[in-house]
Design a protein around this motif. Structure first.
Motif, PDB file in Angstrom:
ATOM      1  N   GLU A  84       0.831  -1.204   0.000  1.00  0.00           N
ATOM      2  CA  GLU A  84       0.000   0.000   0.000  1.00  0.00           C
ATOM      3  C   GLU A  84       0.865   1.253   0.000  1.00  0.00           C
ATOM      4  OE1 GLU A  84      -3.034   0.526  -0.458  1.00  0.00           O
ATOM      5  OE2 GLU A  84      -4.232  -1.195   0.165  1.00  0.00           O
ATOM      6  N   ARG A  85       1.962   1.210   0.753  1.00  0.00           N
ATOM      7  CA  ARG A  85       2.854   2.373   0.800  1.00  0.00           C
ATOM      8  C   ARG A  85       3.537   2.605  -0.539  1.00  0.00           C
ATOM      9  NH1 ARG A  85       6.874   1.447   4.141  1.00  0.00           N
ATOM     10  NH2 ARG A  85       6.179  -0.325   5.379  1.00  0.00           N
ATOM     11  N   LYS A  86       3.833   1.543  -1.272  1.00  0.00           N
ATOM     12  CA  LYS A  86       4.426   1.717  -2.598  1.00  0.00           C
ATOM     13  C   LYS A  86       3.432   2.396  -3.548  1.00  0.00           C
ATOM     14  CE  LYS A  86       7.263  -1.201  -4.421  1.00  0.00           C
ATOM     15  NZ  LYS A  86       8.398  -0.277  -4.779  1.00  0.00           N
ATOM     16  N   ILE A  87       2.184   1.970  -3.517  1.00  0.00           N
ATOM     17  CA  ILE A  87       1.166   2.592  -4.358  1.00  0.00           C
ATOM     18  C   ILE A  87       0.989   4.054  -3.980  1.00  0.00           C
ATOM     19  CG2 ILE A  87      -1.303   2.593  -4.913  1.00  0.00           C
ATOM     20  CD1 ILE A  87      -1.227  -0.462  -4.637  1.00  0.00           C
ATOM     21  N   GLN A  88       0.965   4.332  -2.659  1.00  0.00           N
ATOM     22  CA  GLN A  88       0.790   5.711  -2.203  1.00  0.00           C
ATOM     23  C   GLN A  88       1.992   6.566  -2.570  1.00  0.00           C
ATOM     24  OE1 GLN A  88      -2.039   7.051  -0.787  1.00  0.00           O
ATOM     25  NE2 GLN A  88      -0.920   8.942  -1.249  1.00  0.00           N
ATOM     26  N   ALA A  89       3.200   5.984  -2.489  1.00  0.00           N
ATOM     27  CA  ALA A  89       4.405   6.727  -2.853  1.00  0.00           C
ATOM     28  C   ALA A  89       4.373   7.132  -4.322  1.00  0.00           C
ATOM     29  CB  ALA A  89       5.648   5.895  -2.557  1.00  0.00           C
ATOM     30  N   CYS A  90       3.863   6.258  -5.163  1.00  0.00           N
ATOM     31  CA  CYS A  90       3.709   6.590  -6.580  1.00  0.00           C
ATOM     32  C   CYS A  90       2.686   7.712  -6.756  1.00  0.00           C
ATOM     33  CB  CYS A  90       3.283   5.358  -7.371  1.00  0.00           C
ATOM     34  SG  CYS A  90       4.588   4.155  -7.647  1.00  0.00           S
ATOM     35  N   ALA A  91       1.555   7.595  -6.077  1.00  0.00           N
ATOM     36  CA  ALA A  91       0.508   8.609  -6.204  1.00  0.00           C
ATOM     37  C   ALA A  91       1.004   9.976  -5.745  1.00  0.00           C
ATOM     38  CB  ALA A  91      -0.720   8.194  -5.392  1.00  0.00           C
ATOM     39  N   ASP A  92       1.836  10.003  -4.708  1.00  0.00           N
ATOM     40  CA  ASP A  92       2.341  11.268  -4.172  1.00  0.00           C
ATOM     41  C   ASP A  92       3.204  12.016  -5.175  1.00  0.00           C
ATOM     42  OD1 ASP A  92       1.034  10.791  -1.805  1.00  0.00           O
ATOM     43  OD2 ASP A  92       2.813  10.064  -0.737  1.00  0.00           O
ATOM     44  N   ARG A  93       3.757  11.327  -6.149  1.00  0.00           N
ATOM     45  CA  ARG A  93       4.588  11.998  -7.160  1.00  0.00           C
ATOM     46  C   ARG A  93       3.985  11.862  -8.561  1.00  0.00           C
ATOM     47  NH1 ARG A  93       8.665   8.261  -9.150  1.00  0.00           N
ATOM     48  NH2 ARG A  93       8.378   6.197  -8.229  1.00  0.00           N
ATOM     49  N   ASN A  94       2.660  11.726  -8.573  1.00  0.00           N
ATOM     50  CA  ASN A  94       1.916  11.686  -9.832  1.00  0.00           C
ATOM     51  C   ASN A  94       2.392  10.574 -10.756  1.00  0.00           C
ATOM     52  OD1 ASN A  94       0.290  13.970  -9.180  1.00  0.00           O
ATOM     53  ND2 ASN A  94       2.010  15.303  -9.708  1.00  0.00           N
ATOM     54  N   ALA A  95       2.640   9.422 -10.159  1.00  0.00           N
ATOM     55  CA  ALA A  95       3.039   8.236 -10.922  1.00  0.00           C
ATOM     56  C   ALA A  95       2.051   7.118 -10.632  1.00  0.00           C
ATOM     57  CB  ALA A  95       4.456   7.807 -10.559  1.00  0.00           C
TER      58      ALA A  95
END
Length: 295
Positions: A30-41
């Motif tokens: 979940e943190r990997k998905i959120q980390a991507c979302a935080d940088r518009n990826a």
């Protein structure tokens, strides 16, 4: 056993690309998905393959140590790149039923010894001049990110040894042999603390005045491929991990390679790491391209 592990892996793979309401994921994913979302990826596709390393039986209990190699195809703006990561996991079965399955995480990414800035300077006089070839350092980081060069000693906690090898491949000169508390070097099975210990390399980069030298910068976007990031996961002043910048993302932020948690083209923040804590601190070092000073 294999079918249960395969089903669990397929569930994780699917979780990276389905809608949030359909996910059944652990916190790290979940943190990997959120980390991507935080940088518009966004992760557009995930591939994975597993390999059983060892099995152990105790009565009706079976323990399986296995490795999973993940490949995440990430899209950011119009830019696509492949992030890779290797996990070592332990699955426990009770009477043939999967009871639990978790990543095997070293207690600390740092060895039990360190050195301070003063002890890392050697006393002999010598001239060390070099030009740092960032392209060769990055090529080495790419070649060996998920394997181990037999020309060098391998460590269970290998992150700093790997980064030192990358720097050496880029032309940084060793110095200080045979004093383990001085300089930066490896010879056979012997090595300086700064070569193989995360906290010691952090101090060496901060204090070295000749040979391999670095300059601390205040922001990760100031780094370029061939530079180094140091990680203090607990925020206690003792640095646990090092990575090498091998590329930049669509916003000019570093993507890094590392050992111990073998990974490639990983976003620099490590918020998706099992070692991550909210107390994490970073140091950003750009390698000085030329050294022409007398010691």
């Amino acid at each position: 056993m294999r079918d249960a592990l395969q089903a669990s892996l397929e569930k994780r793979i699917n979780g990276f690309v389905v809608e949030k309401a359909e996910r059944l994921m652990d916190e790290k994913d979940e943190r990997k998905i959120q980390a991507c979302a935080d940088r518009n990826a966004v992760i557009v596709k995930t591939y994975a393959r597993g390999k059983i390393l060892r099995q152990q039986f105790s009565g009706e209990r079976q323990t399986v140590l296995y490795e999973v190699h993940f490949q995440h195809l990430i899209k950011q703006k119009e830019h696509l790149y492949l992030e890779e990561e290797v996990e070592i996991r332990e699955a426990n079965f009770q009477r043939g039923t999967l009871a639990d399955d978790c990543e095997v995480v070293p207690d600390r990414l740092e060895a039990a010894f360190s050195a301070d800035a003063e002890s890392l300077e050697m006393g002999a006089r010598e001239r060390l001049s070099y030009v740092y070839d960032r392209r060769k350092a990055v090529q080495y980081a790419e070649r060996w990110w998920n394997s181990y060069n037999p020309a060098f000693k391998k460590f269970d906690v290998d992150c700093t040894n790997y980064i030192s090898q990358c720097l050496y491949a880029g032309g940084a000169p060793m110095r200080g042999y045979p004093n383990r508390g001085q300089g930066w070097w490896m010879r056979g099975n012997n090595y300086s603390y700064s070569w193989a210990v995360a906290n010691s390399l952090r101090w060496y980069l901060a204090g070295s005045k000749t040979g391999l030298r670095a300059r601390e910068v205040g922001s990760p976007d100031a780094l370029i491929p061939g530079d180094v990031i140091c990680y203090d996961f607990q925020g206690d002043g003792r640095f646990d991990h090092n990575t090498m910048v091998v590329a930049k993302d669509a916003y000019g932020m570093p993507l890094v390679n590392a050992h111990t948690y073998n990974s490639r083209m990983r976003y620099w923040e490590y918020t998706d790491s099992s070692a991550y804590t909210p107390k994490i601190k970073y140091k950003f070092y750009t390698i000085v391209d030329e050294s022409r000073e007398w010691l």
